[in-house]
Design a protein around this motif. Structure first.
Motif, mmCIF file in Angstrom:
data_model
loop_
_atom_site.group_PDB
_atom_site.id
_atom_site.type_symbol
_atom_site.label_atom_id
_atom_site.label_comp_id
_atom_site.label_asym_id
_atom_site.label_seq_id
_atom_site.Cartn_x
_atom_site.Cartn_y
_atom_site.Cartn_z
ATOM 1 N N LEU A 138 -5.230 0.217 -2.003
ATOM 2 C CA LEU A 138 -5.404 1.535 -1.367
ATOM 3 C C LEU A 138 -6.208 1.447 -0.076
ATOM 4 O O LEU A 138 -6.086 2.291 0.802
ATOM 5 N N THR B 72 0.859 -1.184 0.000
ATOM 6 C CA THR B 72 0.000 0.000 0.000
ATOM 7 C C THR B 72 0.895 1.233 0.000
ATOM 8 O O THR B 72 1.924 1.251 0.682
ATOM 9 N N PRO B 73 0.568 2.250 -0.795
ATOM 10 C CA PRO B 73 1.400 3.465 -0.775
ATOM 11 C C PRO B 73 1.139 4.272 0.493
ATOM 12 O O PRO B 73 0.053 4.203 1.067
ATOM 13 N N THR B 74 2.157 5.019 0.950
ATOM 14 C CA THR B 74 1.977 5.842 2.150
ATOM 15 C C THR B 74 1.043 7.005 1.816
ATOM 16 O O THR B 74 -0.042 7.113 2.345
ATOM 17 N N TYR B 75 1.468 7.874 0.883
ATOM 18 C CA TYR B 75 0.642 9.001 0.433
ATOM 19 C C TYR B 75 0.238 8.747 -1.020
ATOM 20 O O TYR B 75 0.978 8.093 -1.754
ATOM 21 N N ALA C 25 -6.730 2.640 4.049
ATOM 22 C CA ALA C 25 -5.681 3.629 3.787
ATOM 23 C C ALA C 25 -4.545 3.498 4.800
ATOM 24 O O ALA C 25 -4.774 3.290 5.992
ATOM 25 N N TRP C 26 -3.335 3.622 4.290
ATOM 26 C CA TRP C 26 -2.146 3.541 5.144
ATOM 27 C C TRP C 26 -2.219 4.584 6.259
ATOM 28 O O TRP C 26 -2.696 5.698 6.047
ATOM 29 N N THR C 27 -1.760 4.185 7.438
ATOM 30 C CA THR C 27 -1.721 5.120 8.554
ATOM 31 C C THR C 27 -0.398 4.952 9.294
ATOM 32 O O THR C 27 0.182 3.853 9.293
#
Lengths: 266, 177
Positions: B96, B62-65, B99-101
């Protein structure tokens, strides 16, 4: 043409898909054009810290634009990918808000433009986090965190400049009439958006308009800036691809390389 | 045979088998983030899941931003490290949702950030922390709580720029998101 023929048996679903594609282009194009405008500050911002911030906000927006345009490309399924949508569409096919294509002007105009956009953007994304479409929900849930941060920064700048020095206050006063008439698109909606809302895909356009208005009232109040009367409709409409003269010039620069050297790779 | 199969056999590495998931996690634990090269992609919470699927390792990342420019580099690094370790043609899936946290950054990851001079995210991610209501950020150099925000964005989107009012050193703070 082919797409519409293949859709005939399931016209209702297909119509909804067409609406969704239009809406994804609106979201993606607005984020992309706002991001591209921010990139124009690269190497020219008033301070290094501001330059980093402007570029990072721009980067978030370009990333979000890619997520929306990839989804639009998948739904349209006509052989075009997100890059094609970004770099090979003409001005009239772009569906971004008129606000974001306006020139950067001075730092006051840039800050105010970002603030107007962020306040609208956050309300739109919050609505999308409750979408019945899991893909819309997923992209929005990620973007909403980034945009909360964008709005925090831009609203603080509006307050700092509006309630700052005599010079900064005057600059903000001058920026408002340059941008205000384009805010009409931030508080209205069309049949596409109303149908998508009725289907549970996007947030309530009236709530989005109200949230935008409240945020602007609140921030203008603490920034000691006068709130103009609501903007009126005029002959342009980003939703319909009827843009101001500035978008064509922006696209000419942004799209030059892939158009001049098709299929160029790194 | 898939293209990556040849690469693995050319390296002479032992071909990985379905029982090697632990080994895959270890390999990925050595793949560092290109922007913060002391924290691995596992410690950052970028690798979400590993599984075997039709004879290949399936990796969910998963991408960070949304706009993180390191996303492609990280995926290429992950692929390369796995192929070097004998995992033939690993299949990467970009996810996605959820969402990454920063809550997913492990405690070891946080310690390493601090030792590297980056203040780790404070508390857990929520709307209040996004709005900056999350207490004082301590200086990673001298530990002082007497610090000030210079800019809401630092060298990358995931960091903010601070300054210590005691030792005067500027430093990055990994934002809570």
């Amino acid at each position: 043409m082919q797409a519409s023929m293949s859709c005939r048996p399931k016209w209702g679903i297909c119509k909804m898909n067409q609406d969704l594609i239009q809406y994804l282009l609106r979201l993606g194009d607005s984020a992309l054009i706002q991001g591209q405008r921010l990139c124009e500050w690269c190497g020219r911002a008033p301070a290094l810290e501001e330059e980093l911030a402007l570029m990072n906000v721009g980067l978030d927006l370009v990333g979000q634009a890619r997520n929306w345009l990839e989804y639009a490309a998948e739904l349209a399924n006509d052989g075009r990918d997100a890059d094609h949508l970004a770099f090979r569409r003409d001005e009239r096919a772009y569906r971004n808000l008129l606000l974001v294509e306006q020139p950067n002007g001075d730092f006051a105009v840039t800050v105010l433009k970002q603030f107007f956009y962020d306040a609208w953007h956050l309300a739109v994304l919050e609505g999308l986090t409750h979408s019945s479409d899991s893909r819309l929900q997923g992209i929005a849930a990620k973007a909403v965190k980034e945009v909360t941060y964008h709005l925090r920064r831009s609203s603080e700048w509006v307050e700092r400049l509006g309630d700052g020095t005599e010079e900064s206050h005057q600059r903000m006063l001058a920026a408002i009439p340059q941008l205000w008439r384009f805010t009409v698109e931030l508080s209205d909606s069309d049949a596409v958006e109303q149908r998508l809302h009725a289907a549970g895909l996007i947030g309530d356009p009236q709530q989005i308009a109200a949230a935008w208005q409240q945020q602007v009232e609140r921030t203008f109040d603490s920034a000691t800036l006068p709130l103009p009367a609501p903007a009126c409709h005029f002959y342009l409409s980003g939703r319909q691809g009827l843009h101001s003269e500035h978008l064509g010039l922006l696209l000419a620069e942004m799209q030059f390389l892939p158009r001049a050297y098709p299929d160029a790779t790194w | 045979m898939q293209p990556g199969d040849l690469i693995a056999s050319d390296l002479g590495a032992r071909a990985a088998a379905p029982g090697d998931l632990d080994q895959a996690w270890q390999v990925l634990g050595r793949v560092m983030d290109p922007e913060v090269p002391v924290v691995s992609v596992v410690e950052l919470g970028i690798v979400r899941a590993l599984a075997w699927d039709a004879g290949h390792l399936h990796v969910v990342v998963t991408p960070t931003y949304s706009g993180c420019p390191a996303t492609e580099v990280i995926e290429a690094d992950i692929r390369q490290a796995l192929e070097d370790a004998g995992f033939r043609a690993p299949q990467l899936e970009r996810q996605l949702h959820p969402a990454w946290t920063t809550d997913w950054i492990t405690s070891t990851g946080r310690e390493r950030l601090l030792a590297y001079g980056i203040a780790p995210p404070l508390g857990s991610a929520n709307k209040r922390s996004l709005l900056g209501d999350n207490g004082s950020v301590n200086c990673p150099q001298c530990g002082s709580a007497h610090t000030e925000l210079l800019s809401q964005f630092g060298s990358t989107a995931c960091k903010a720029l601070y300054r210590c009012c005691d030792c005067r050193e500027p430093f990055d703070y990994f934002k809570c998101i």
